[in-house]
Every structure is written in C-alpha cells, then in structure tokens.
Scaffold this active site. Structure first.
Site, PDB file in Angstrom:
ATOM      1  N   CYS A   1      46.740  19.039 -44.656  1.00  0.00           N
ATOM      2  CA  CYS A   1      47.326  17.859 -44.532  1.00  0.00           C
ATOM      3  C   CYS A   1      48.109  17.677 -43.476  1.00  0.00           C
ATOM      4  O   CYS A   1      48.548  16.508 -43.159  1.00  0.00           O
ATOM      5  CB  CYS A   1      47.661  17.212 -45.934  1.00  0.00           C
ATOM      6  SG  CYS A   1      46.425  17.346 -47.288  1.00  0.00           S
TER       7      CYS A   1
ATOM      8  N   SER B   1      55.794  23.848 -42.950  1.00  0.00           N
ATOM      9  CA  SER B   1      55.263  22.935 -44.046  1.00  0.00           C
ATOM     10  C   SER B   1      56.361  21.537 -44.004  1.00  0.00           C
ATOM     11  O   SER B   1      57.563  21.713 -43.922  1.00  0.00           O
ATOM     12  CB  SER B   1      54.920  23.460 -45.260  1.00  0.00           C
ATOM     13  OG  SER B   1      53.848  24.280 -44.953  1.00  0.00           O
TER      14      SER B   1
ATOM     15  N   GLY C   1      48.596  14.306 -48.781  1.00  0.00           N
ATOM     16  CA  GLY C   1      49.413  15.386 -48.542  1.00  0.00           C
ATOM     17  C   GLY C   1      49.630  16.505 -49.506  1.00  0.00           C
ATOM     18  O   GLY C   1      49.521  16.315 -50.743  1.00  0.00           O
ATOM     19  N   ASP C   2      50.015  17.586 -48.995  1.00  0.00           N
ATOM     20  CA  ASP C   2      50.005  18.859 -49.780  1.00  0.00           C
ATOM     21  C   ASP C   2      50.962  18.736 -50.949  1.00  0.00           C
ATOM     22  O   ASP C   2      50.617  18.951 -52.232  1.00  0.00           O
ATOM     23  CB  ASP C   2      50.526  20.053 -49.050  1.00  0.00           C
ATOM     24  CG  ASP C   2      49.170  20.510 -48.176  1.00  0.00           C
ATOM     25  OD1 ASP C   2      48.155  20.178 -48.483  1.00  0.00           O
ATOM     26  OD2 ASP C   2      49.586  21.384 -46.982  1.00  0.00           O
ATOM     27  N   MET C   3      52.214  17.967 -50.695  1.00  0.00           N
ATOM     28  CA  MET C   3      52.989  17.987 -51.748  1.00  0.00           C
ATOM     29  C   MET C   3      52.607  16.594 -52.857  1.00  0.00           C
ATOM     30  O   MET C   3      52.851  17.117 -54.050  1.00  0.00           O
ATOM     31  CB  MET C   3      54.506  17.377 -51.109  1.00  0.00           C
ATOM     32  CG  MET C   3      55.532  17.598 -52.228  1.00  0.00           C
ATOM     33  SD  MET C   3      55.760  19.338 -52.663  1.00  0.00           S
ATOM     34  CE  MET C   3      56.776  19.201 -54.196  1.00  0.00           C
TER      35      MET C   3
END
Length: 445
Positions: free
Chosen positions: A51, A110, A192-194
């Site tokens: 992402c 990141s 997105g990863d988060m």
C-alpha cells in the site's frame, strides 16, 4: 563486470496516490511483471507492491540502464510516457539501495514505523521472484541479510509496540462508543497498511461485518476477497457509509475522501446513530470539518497514540535503536561481500602456488627439504620481483607510484615488518636473480 544492487519505484513519499494506485500490482499480476523484467534482461529482481510503495529491488551489471528499462515498464503500466512518470520515481544504487532494502524489511520506511505487515509482503515478493527464477545469489544474500536485521529489530527493540498500541487504542474507543462490536459494521475506505491493521484488530475484538471500498474498484474487490469481507464499489460509497458504525480511512491520496456533507448525509440516514471515524492515512483522508458534526467521533493516528499513552519520545528512541541495528547489519553485510569478492583471487593464488610446488618437485627430484623450499620460494617470488623492477624503471614516474602502492600492499598482505632486510626479493633491488640462476633447469626471463 561486477553486479550492483539497485532499487527503482514509487512510494508514498515520491508520487501521488493516484499514480501509486495505478502502479499497484495484485498478487496474481506479479508473475507477469516478473516476466517483463526477465524479458528486459534483468536476471535478478523482485517486484514489491504494497500500500505504501511499488518498487523493484534488483541486481544488474549496469544498474542505471536496467533502471531505465524498468521505468519504461512502469510507465507503460500506468499509461504514461517515461518522462511524465520519471519525476515520481526514485532510483537508488549501490550502498544506498542496500540500506533502503534493509529499511523496508525492518519497517523503518513505512508510513507507520514498525507496522508488522511489510516483512510478510517482502517475503511474498521474494517467493514470487524465486518461482520465476529471478532470485540469484546476490539478491538472495541481500534479502537474507535484511531478514536477519528485521528479526533483530523486532526482538531487541519495542518498535512494533507503537503500531500495536494504536490498534488497541482504536478497539478501546470503538468499544467505549458502541459497546458490543458484534452488532457493528466497519467500512474500510482505502487499502493502506495501517487501515488494514486497525480493521484486523477490530475483527479480532468481535466486529460483526466489514465492507471494503477503494478508489480503484478492482483492488478493493481483491482485498475484500482476501479479508473475507463485503465489497462496495466506490460509486456506492454513500450507501456503505449509511450502514457503517466504524469508518477507517486509509487511502493517503493527498486529498480528502470523506467530507462533512458526505458523512452528514449518512448520519441523517442513520437517524443520528454515532459513527467512529479513524483517519489512518498520511496525508489525512478526512476533511477536518467532519469533526464538527454531531455524532461523528474522529480520531487520527496522533489521537490514538495519546489514548495509548505512547509518547513520541519513546517511539523515536525505539526507531533510533532500530537504525543502530540496521547500521550494524549493513556493515556486516558489506564485510561479508568484500570477503566473498576476495575468494577468487585467493583461490587463484593458492592454485598458482600449488602448481609451482608440484612442478618443482617433478623437475628437481631427490632434493633435500632445505634446497627444495629455497628454490620454491625463489620461484614464487620471481614474478612479483620482476614486476616491481618494471614499475621502478618506468621513466615517466607513474611506475614509481604504482610500485610504492604495490609494496605497501605486499607489506600488508604478508604482514611484513617495515624494517624487513634487503635481499628478500620483495624490493626492486633484491638479489633474487642470483638464486634463480643457480636453480637447475629454470630459465631466467
């Protein structure tokens, strides 16, 4: 020609979210992209798509030329000419590329430092490269060293605790607002990863239903399948908002994807049932005016960090400790490469010595040990001594500098004392030729 490491790609730092979305490659598409790299003459390469980034980590004898070829492949993928895409790509070579690969694997590059998904994504990309026959010894060595550094960072620093505490804080606030999460519906806007991490935590806490939507529908649909959840087309976002008790945004497009009028209309349709909004994107996805709506409870990552009592100073200290580990690992990797680079020369020298030893024994049978070893030493030193004399005899003076450098190297390689006596054959003025002439059957050149 020596192979060099290089990286080319686009990340949340280098390009717009729209370009990154178009570059993003679903797992099923990766083999085809690796085939394109192989066809371009790149024999060791990994296509990493997350992402936060889409990049190629690779090895090539001419890294700049290879990077240009990959830029062309990326430009074709997004429907642009190379010059239009060039300003949104980064290219790193040599030590900078190696450092970047380590930083990515260790989750130091990141958007949320320490997020745990990236290492798994790197390993998945590595598996694809290996399956395509593109993971050669240099790339393999780099990735294994990066994995070792990542393992140390996880084991020796609390860097991952920051991301974990943010998720725990989001779950706490959601429960405070809605109580039993089994009756709640969550909406993930963006991939997105988060954002995925927050939703993963909410699902583990009992979230009843999840809907996934993103600006690129094909990506959202693929993500919904992976997450075993429902898919909502971006065009139907208003309907999805109406059913959502928890909204997590994670697009990071550099523009707001959730506006106050949009959520206000959804709240009206919900008959003012409250909505917990988590803006998990950098830059922000949620219009600041959304926080002014009654029944809209908006938290960004800094708000969740305060809830988690995770101080910025502590996180920065953990990050610095992680970088210290990475720097140590980088130095060890560089030493290992240098040692491996010396192996062919050492092997060739050993082979040469052994060949001369066997030749002398064949030519001079019956010699006692003292005579045999003296003749062997003379024979081995003859070539280097002649080379030093040739350097010293160079009339333009360049040979003198070359000879001085060669002598310094000899003193270092053989650990000679600076006051080594003359006549050993290591200096240009030694008496080695006298011994060579006395050696039976040996032609002096």
């Amino acid at each position: 020609m020596t192979a060099s490491y290089f990286v080319i790609g686009a990340s949340h730092r280098s390009c717009s979210g729209a370009i990154r979305d178009r570059l993003t490659t679903e797992e099923a598409e990766v083999p085809a992209m690796l085939e394109r790299l192989s066809a371009a003459g790149i024999a060791q390469a990994m296509w990493l798509s997350t992402c936060d980034r889409v990049e190629v980590q690779a090895v090539h004898e001419r890294p700049n030329e290879a990077a240009l070829a990959i830029a062309g492949i990326m430009a074709e993928r997004v429907g642009l000419i190379e010059t239009d895409l060039a300003g949104q790509l980064y290219t790193l070579t040599g030590p900078a590329a190696v450092r970047h690969v380590f930083a990515v694997a260790c989750s130091l590059d990141s958007q949320i430092v320490g997020e745990p998904h990236i290492l798994g994504q790197v390993k998945a990309a590595h598996r694809h490269a290996a399956a395509a026959g593109l993971s050669g010894p240099e790339l393999e060595g780099l990735l294994q060293a990066a994995y070792g550094a990542a393992k140390r960072v996880r084991r020796e620093t609390p860097i991952a605790e920051g991301a974990t505490s943010l998720v725990a804080a989001a779950v706490q606030v959601a429960r405070d607002l809605h109580g039993d999460l089994r009756r709640c519906t969550g909406l993930l806007m963006g991939l997105g990863d988060m954002g995925a991490l927050v939703l993963e935590g909410l699902r583990e806490a009992g979230l009843g239903r999840l809907i996934v939507a993103a600006p690129v529908d094909r990506r959202a649909e693929a993500a919904a399948r992976r997450m075993d959840s429902h898919f909502a087309p971006w065009a139907d976002l208003d309907s999805a908002l109406t059913s959502a008790d928890i909204v997590v945004t994670a697009a990071g497009l550099g523009r707001y994807i959730l506006s106050a009028p949009q959520l206000g209309a959804a709240l009206k349709r919900r008959r003012r049932r409250p909505v917990f909004v988590v803006d998990a994107a950098i830059p922000a996805d949620v219009d600041p005016d959304v926080a002014g709506l009654d029944e809209a409870f908006v938290y960004d990552l800094a708000d969740l960090e305060r809830v988690a009592l995770q101080g910025r100073v502590g996180r920065e200290a953990a990050t610095q400790a992680a970088w210290t580990i990475v720097d140590d690992a980088l130095a060890a990797f560089a030493r290992h490469r240098a040692e491996r680079a010396a192996v062919p020369a050492v092997a060739a020298l050993r082979t040469h010595f052994e060949t001369e030893r066997r030749r002398l024994l064949d030519e001079q049978r019956g010699l006692d040990a003292a005579s045999a070893t003296r003749l062997l030493v003379n024979r081995l030193l003859h070539g280097p001594s002649e080379a030093l004399r040739a350097m010293a005899a160079d009339p333009d003076g360049a040979g003198m500098a070359e000879r001085a450098a060669a002598e310094r190297l000899l003193f270092r390689l053989f650990r000679l004392a600076e006051d080594e006596p003359a006549g050993t054959g290591l200096s240009a003025g030694g008496d080695l030729d006298k011994d060579e002439r006395r050696e039976p059957g040996r032609e002096v050149q």
